[in-house]
Design a protein around this motif. Structure first.
Motif, mmCIF file in Angstrom:
data_model
loop_
_atom_site.group_PDB
_atom_site.id
_atom_site.type_symbol
_atom_site.label_atom_id
_atom_site.label_comp_id
_atom_site.label_asym_id
_atom_site.label_seq_id
_atom_site.Cartn_x
_atom_site.Cartn_y
_atom_site.Cartn_z
ATOM 1 N N VAL A 183 61.285 81.312 38.753
ATOM 2 C CA VAL A 183 61.334 81.990 40.055
ATOM 3 C C VAL A 183 61.010 83.474 39.888
ATOM 4 O O VAL A 183 60.202 84.041 40.643
ATOM 5 C CB VAL A 183 62.715 81.810 40.716
ATOM 6 C CG1 VAL A 183 62.799 82.636 41.992
ATOM 7 C CG2 VAL A 183 62.974 80.330 41.021
ATOM 8 N N THR A 184 61.643 84.101 38.897
ATOM 9 C CA THR A 184 61.372 85.514 38.631
ATOM 10 C C THR A 184 59.917 85.721 38.256
ATOM 11 O O THR A 184 59.283 86.698 38.696
ATOM 12 C CB THR A 184 62.281 86.027 37.501
ATOM 13 O OG1 THR A 184 63.646 85.829 37.865
ATOM 14 C CG2 THR A 184 62.023 87.501 37.231
ATOM 15 N N GLN A 185 59.370 84.824 37.454
ATOM 16 C CA GLN A 185 57.962 84.928 37.062
ATOM 17 C C GLN A 185 57.054 84.856 38.287
ATOM 18 O O GLN A 185 56.093 85.635 38.412
ATOM 19 C CB GLN A 185 57.608 83.818 36.078
ATOM 20 C CG GLN A 185 58.300 83.938 34.738
ATOM 21 C CD GLN A 185 58.320 82.634 33.967
ATOM 22 O OE1 GLN A 185 57.499 81.746 34.195
ATOM 23 N NE2 GLN A 185 59.271 82.499 33.050
ATOM 24 N N ALA A 186 57.356 83.929 39.198
ATOM 25 C CA ALA A 186 56.545 83.795 40.411
ATOM 26 C C ALA A 186 56.612 85.061 41.258
ATOM 27 O O ALA A 186 55.591 85.542 41.772
ATOM 28 C CB ALA A 186 57.006 82.582 41.211
ATOM 29 N N ILE A 187 57.826 85.616 41.390
ATOM 30 C CA ILE A 187 57.988 86.840 42.174
ATOM 31 C C ILE A 187 57.209 87.986 41.540
ATOM 32 O O ILE A 187 56.509 88.744 42.231
ATOM 33 C CB ILE A 187 59.479 87.200 42.297
ATOM 34 C CG1 ILE A 187 60.201 86.150 43.156
ATOM 35 C CG2 ILE A 187 59.648 88.589 42.901
ATOM 36 C CD1 ILE A 187 61.705 86.326 43.182
ATOM 37 N N ILE A 188 57.315 88.118 40.218
ATOM 38 C CA ILE A 188 56.589 89.182 39.515
ATOM 39 C C ILE A 188 55.090 89.012 39.708
ATOM 40 O O ILE A 188 54.358 89.985 39.953
ATOM 41 C CB ILE A 188 56.952 89.183 38.015
ATOM 42 C CG1 ILE A 188 58.400 89.638 37.820
ATOM 43 C CG2 ILE A 188 55.998 90.088 37.224
ATOM 44 C CD1 ILE A 188 58.887 89.525 36.391
ATOM 45 N N GLY A 189 54.612 87.771 39.626
ATOM 46 C CA GLY A 189 53.187 87.513 39.823
ATOM 47 C C GLY A 189 52.717 87.934 41.202
ATOM 48 O O GLY A 189 51.674 88.588 41.346
ATOM 49 N N VAL A 190 53.474 87.576 42.226
ATOM 50 C CA VAL A 190 53.114 87.947 43.599
ATOM 51 C C VAL A 190 53.136 89.460 43.771
ATOM 52 O O VAL A 190 52.221 90.054 44.375
ATOM 53 C CB VAL A 190 54.063 87.264 44.606
ATOM 54 C CG1 VAL A 190 53.834 87.822 46.018
ATOM 55 C CG2 VAL A 190 53.857 85.757 44.599
ATOM 56 N N VAL A 191 54.170 90.104 43.235
ATOM 57 C CA VAL A 191 54.288 91.560 43.353
ATOM 58 C C VAL A 191 53.108 92.249 42.669
ATOM 59 O O VAL A 191 52.543 93.224 43.202
ATOM 60 C CB VAL A 191 55.627 92.042 42.760
ATOM 61 C CG1 VAL A 191 55.649 93.562 42.645
ATOM 62 C CG2 VAL A 191 56.793 91.564 43.626
ATOM 63 N N ILE A 192 52.726 91.771 41.503
ATOM 64 C CA ILE A 192 51.578 92.349 40.786
ATOM 65 C C ILE A 192 50.319 92.289 41.645
ATOM 66 O O ILE A 192 49.582 93.275 41.773
ATOM 67 C CB ILE A 192 51.348 91.619 39.444
ATOM 68 C CG1 ILE A 192 52.406 92.043 38.417
ATOM 69 C CG2 ILE A 192 49.956 91.914 38.893
ATOM 70 C CD1 ILE A 192 52.323 91.271 37.115
ATOM 71 N N LEU A 193 50.068 91.137 42.246
ATOM 72 C CA LEU A 193 48.852 90.969 43.049
ATOM 73 C C LEU A 193 48.885 91.862 44.285
ATOM 74 O O LEU A 193 47.854 92.436 44.669
ATOM 75 C CB LEU A 193 48.688 89.506 43.448
ATOM 76 C CG LEU A 193 48.528 88.501 42.297
ATOM 77 C CD1 LEU A 193 48.215 87.107 42.843
ATOM 78 C CD2 LEU A 193 47.437 88.939 41.322
ATOM 79 N N LEU A 194 50.044 91.981 44.910
ATOM 80 C CA LEU A 194 50.149 92.830 46.101
ATOM 81 C C LEU A 194 50.003 94.315 45.739
ATOM 82 O O LEU A 194 49.338 95.076 46.457
ATOM 83 C CB LEU A 194 51.494 92.586 46.792
ATOM 84 C CG LEU A 194 51.654 91.217 47.469
ATOM 85 C CD1 LEU A 194 53.081 91.038 47.984
ATOM 86 C CD2 LEU A 194 50.641 91.036 48.596
ATOM 87 N N ILE A 195 50.630 94.724 44.637
ATOM 88 C CA ILE A 195 50.522 96.124 44.204
ATOM 89 C C ILE A 195 49.069 96.461 43.871
ATOM 90 O O ILE A 195 48.553 97.522 44.261
ATOM 91 C CB ILE A 195 51.439 96.388 42.997
ATOM 92 C CG1 ILE A 195 52.904 96.390 43.438
ATOM 93 C CG2 ILE A 195 51.082 97.719 42.324
ATOM 94 C CD1 ILE A 195 53.879 96.551 42.288
#
Length: 423
Positions: A183-195
């Motif tokens: 779950v944390t990995q998925a959140i980090i992945g999404v945040v990276i793409l948005l940033i």
């Protein structure tokens, strides 16, 4: 060999096969469109090769890690492997710049090959893990000193590259997997793409005005040229397709692989896994395509939309192969692809060197004997292969396929002798 997920090896093999074909046409002026990268915005099958490999790196991290334990020993192993991959990528650029006592031609090539053999043996010899780390770090340090210490001809050698990006993504993805849940990995992945989307589309580019996604004037290009002037892709010189800022979303590609590997290791029924892979793949393709209307698909920039779009196709391909091979058991046809899939780093590192070795052989120029001799490779293509084809594109493709056959023979010999070279 240890038991492996054959469908993943086949996908990796398909990726390496396509990479070998698209990187080695007989004539860059005559190549079929699907075998070329998009000129800038857009996506061709060729553009999907590298992200698919990075995706597989993420999957492999999970499948090769039976226990999620991060201690000094594990961290040392990860960093050592990272340095090894990074050094291989760096040395590929250094190889053709090595000079020794004014030597030229074949004698110089022999010296370069001897140095290459020393580097490879030093990096991969089987000795104490502490020495493995120290030697890898020492080689990395020496290369960096040569590149940034004002030593000609290394002061303009390219620092970013394909293997270098693989190394960075492997390092960060490995640490994420060992320290966080999916779950944390998925959140980090999404945040990276948005940033990354926000950074590339909202931050003004110094000296170029407002934010833009144009070739050479975008923020990623500005940062590459600021931090690595003179050490970038030779074709552009002022920006790099494997540059610094665009490596950030590439980590998102690795995270997509982590999530996929985690799914494959669950206790779900195999048919359920295929269903989830297909659903995830199709969803990623659709979202990536939709996002591309405001943040275009672009491999050179590794845009966030491109991350999703490419990962989606990798998921769909893996789902199909997993269903055919691991569920239905139709695996008799896979050996050719597995042969390429189990030793990918051998191809990555030595592919360019084969041409340099062959071109050390000189032959007379049939078109103009007075002009002197020419390299063997262009001679073979221009005077031995191309004249047999009416369509120059078919000649160019045939040349690439011949090179693929050469690599098949090399990799088959390794496979037959159960030699798998893990970095």
């Amino acid at each position: 060999m240890k038991q492996r997920l054959v469908s993943l090896d086949v996908l990796r093999g398909l990726t390496i096969i396509l990479m070998t074909i698209v990187n080695n046409p007989g004539d860059w002026g005559n190549v079929y469109a699907p075998l070329l990268h998009a000129e800038w915005h857009g996506c061709t099958p060729t553009d999907l090769v590298f992200p698919t490999f990075l995706f597989i790196v993420g999957v492999s991290i999970v499948l090769a890690t039976p226990q999620k334990t991060l201690n000094v020993s594990v961290l040392q192993r990860i960093v050592t492997r990272t340095l090894r991959i990074f050094c291989l990528g760096l040395f590929s650029g250094f190889f053709i710049r090595i000079q020794m006592f004014g030597l030229e031609g074949l004698p110089l090539l022999v010296v370069r090959l001897i140095i290459t053999a020393i580097i490879v043996v030093a990096l991969f010899a089987d000795y104490d893990k502490n020495w493995q780390f120290l030697i890898a770090f020492f080689i990395f340090l020496v290369i960096m000193i040569l590149a940034f210490g004002g030593f000609e001809p290394f002061d303009t050698v390219r620092i970013p590259g394909v293997l270098q990006r693989i190394a960075v993504v492997y390092l960060i993805a490995s640490l994420l997997y060992l320290r966080t849940g999916w779950v944390t990995q998925a959140i980090i992945g999404v945040v990276i793409l948005l940033i990354y989307w926000a950074v590339m589309t909202l931050i003004p580019v110094p000296g170029a005005g407002g934010a833009n996604l144009e070739k050479g004037t975008n923020l990623a290009a500005w940062l590459d040229n600021l931090l690595l002037p003179g050490h970038l892709w030779a074709t552009s010189k002022t920006w790099d397709p494997e540059g610094i800022l665009s490596t950030l979303p590439a980590i998102g590609t690795g995270i997509a692989g982590l999530l996929t590997g985690t799914l494959l290791r669950t206790n779900f029924d195999k048919n359920q896994k295929v269903t989830y892979l297909l659903i995830g793949g199709i969803a990623a393709i659709v979202v990536g395509w939709g996002w591309s209307f405001v943040f275009p698909l672009n491999k050179a920039l590794w845009t966030s939309s491109f991350v999703l779009y490419a990962a989606g196709w990798a998921l769909v391909c893996l789902a199909i192969l997993y269903f055919i091979i691991d569920i239905k058991g139709y695996s008799g046809w896979t050996t050719f692809f597995v042969i390429f899939g189990v030793n990918p780093m051998v191809v990555f590192f030595f592919s360019g060197m084969i041409f340099r070795v062959l071109n050390a052989v000189k032959v007379n120029n049939p078109a103009d004997p007075a002009a002197g001799q020419m390299d063997l490779v262009p001679y073979l293509y221009k005077y031995q292969l191309a004249p047999h084809f009416e369509n120059p594109m078919n000649a160019s493709l045939t040349y690439a396929l011949c090179y693929l056959v050469l690599w098949f023979v090399i990799l088959w010999l390794l496979y037959r002798n159960r030699l798998v070279f893990k970095v």
